[in-house]
Design an enzyme around this catalytic site. Structure first.
Site, PDB file in Angstrom:
ATOM      1  N   GLY A  81       0.831  -1.202   0.000  1.00  0.00           N
ATOM      2  CA  GLY A  81       0.000   0.000   0.000  1.00  0.00           C
ATOM      3  C   GLY A  81       0.867   1.254   0.000  1.00  0.00           C
ATOM      4  N   TYR A 144      -3.095  10.135   4.407  1.00  0.00           N
ATOM      5  CA  TYR A 144      -2.357   8.889   4.640  1.00  0.00           C
ATOM      6  C   TYR A 144      -2.651   8.360   6.052  1.00  0.00           C
ATOM      7  CZ  TYR A 144       1.751   6.150   6.043  1.00  0.00           C
ATOM      8  OH  TYR A 144       2.579   5.201   6.577  1.00  0.00           O
ATOM      9  N   SER A 174      11.299   3.767  11.009  1.00  0.00           N
ATOM     10  CA  SER A 174      12.193   2.613  10.894  1.00  0.00           C
ATOM     11  C   SER A 174      13.211   2.889   9.786  1.00  0.00           C
ATOM     12  CB  SER A 174      11.375   1.347  10.604  1.00  0.00           C
ATOM     13  OG  SER A 174      12.228   0.231  10.542  1.00  0.00           O
TER      14      SER A 174
HETATM   15  C1  15L Z   1       5.610   6.739   8.016  1.00  0.00           C
HETATM   16  O1  15L Z   1       4.468   6.321   8.176  1.00  0.00           O
HETATM   17  C2  15L Z   1       6.323   6.557   6.730  1.00  0.00           C
HETATM   18  O2  15L Z   1       5.945   5.377   6.073  1.00  0.00           O
HETATM   19  C3  15L Z   1       7.823   6.617   6.866  1.00  0.00           C
HETATM   20  O3  15L Z   1       8.383   6.815   5.580  1.00  0.00           O
HETATM   21  C4  15L Z   1       8.296   7.697   7.838  1.00  0.00           C
HETATM   22  O4  15L Z   1       8.196   8.928   7.252  1.00  0.00           O
HETATM   23  C5  15L Z   1       7.561   7.579   9.157  1.00  0.00           C
HETATM   24  O5  15L Z   1       6.175   7.494   8.987  1.00  0.00           O
HETATM   25  C6  15L Z   1       7.864   8.718  10.139  1.00  0.00           C
HETATM   26  O6  15L Z   1       6.930   9.241  10.737  1.00  0.00           O
HETATM   27  O7  15L Z   1       9.037   9.043  10.332  1.00  0.00           O
END
Ligand code: 15L
Length: 273
Positions: A81, A144, A174
């Site tokens: 996704g 998102y 991560s």
């Molecule tokens: C997320 O949900 C993203 O997928 C990842 O790329 C990071 O940006 C992360 O959050 C974050 O909050 O650092």
């Protein structure tokens, strides 16, 4: 990669979606220790299967393809996704329509458990001076984050209605190491990411559990007490990186929205007319 897997769990066939994405690539070699066959999937061709793997391509928004993808699968690590703020149409296809297809396929194929890559952006509009828990109301910081909140609600529905278990991982950041001051709180090492996924797959009873994904950092915004039954024990910390990160990002305007809210830069991103 952990030298010895954290638990003795072993599935016959484990499915990893989003296997060619950022976290998918990290988890792909690590998850082989937890199954006989790792089925790896992505929407586009990403090369051949390795030892102990099988490749099945699938577009998440295509129900028939997802149904085929789930045939013979015992458990799923769903990393597929959209994983950042993107135009709504893309989020709708990957994270809303696509996730309904994932849960329907899992139900029809009697999959036991899904480990769902949710995100800290489900609660990105809490402030950085607040400590919150998975029980607090959601405050998404964009479409998102909103789509991940939908995913968690969908997981709850499929548990309540169909007895399909999910652990929703509100993953922080991560990455190989924390990139900025915010990530001193949100960072999760790759080894801890594996520990978290292994704990989520192996815990005996989870129903639908929500847990934040972070290492054992010194300054944290998230209280995982309600998910302690998962047995996740992070062993890394962002602290050894603090001096480097603070030297690199010396000035920070405390009044900027990016510095005020847990979601960081996500609170200002978006595709609005
Ligand atoms: C997320 O949900 C993203 O997928 C990842 O790329 C990071 O940006 C992360 O959050 C974050 O909050 O650092």
């Amino acid at each position: 990669m952990l030298s010895a897997p954290a638990t003795a769990i072993r599935f016959k066939r484990l499915l990893l979606t989003g296997a060619a994405g950022n976290l998918g690539k990290v988890l792909r070699p690590r998850l082989k220790a937890y199954c006989d066959v790792l089925r790896v999937s992505h929407r586009r061709d990403f090369g051949p299967a390795g030892a102990g793997e099988e490749v099945v391509l699938a577009e998440l928004s295509d129900r028939a393809q997802v149904l085929r993808l789930f045939e013979g699968v015992d458990a799923v690590v769903h990393m597929g996704g959209v994983s950042t703020e993107q135009p709504w149409e893309d989020i709708l296809a990957g994270n809303i329509v696509g996730l309904v297809n994932v849960y329907e396929a899992a139900r029809q194929h009697k999959v036991k458990r899904i480990v769902f890559a949710s995100s800290n952006h489900v609660t990105g509009f809490y402030r950085q001076d607040q400590v919150i828990s998975p029980q607090d109301p959601v405050r998404p910081d964009g479409f998102y984050g909103l789509s991940k909140a939908f995913g968690e609600n969908l997981a709850q529905l499929y548990w309540d209605r169909h007895g399909l278990e999910t652990v929703s991982l509100r993953i922080g950041s991560s990455f190989p190491e924390p990139k900025d001051r915010r990530m001193l709180s949100t960072w999760m090492s790759f080894d801890d990411t594996e520990r978290l996924v292994a704990a989520a797959l192996g815990a005996p009873l989870v129903g639908h559990t929500i847990i934040y994904g972070m290492s054992d950092n010194a300054s944290v915004w998230w209280d995982n007490t309600s998910a302690r039954h998962i047995g996740y024990r992070p062993q890394d910390s962002s602290e050894p990186f603090r001096a480097t990160v603070e030297a690199r990002q010396q000035t920070i305007d405390p009044h900027s929205r990016t510095a005020q809210f847990q979601g960081g830069a996500f609170v200002e991103q978006g595709y609005y007319d």
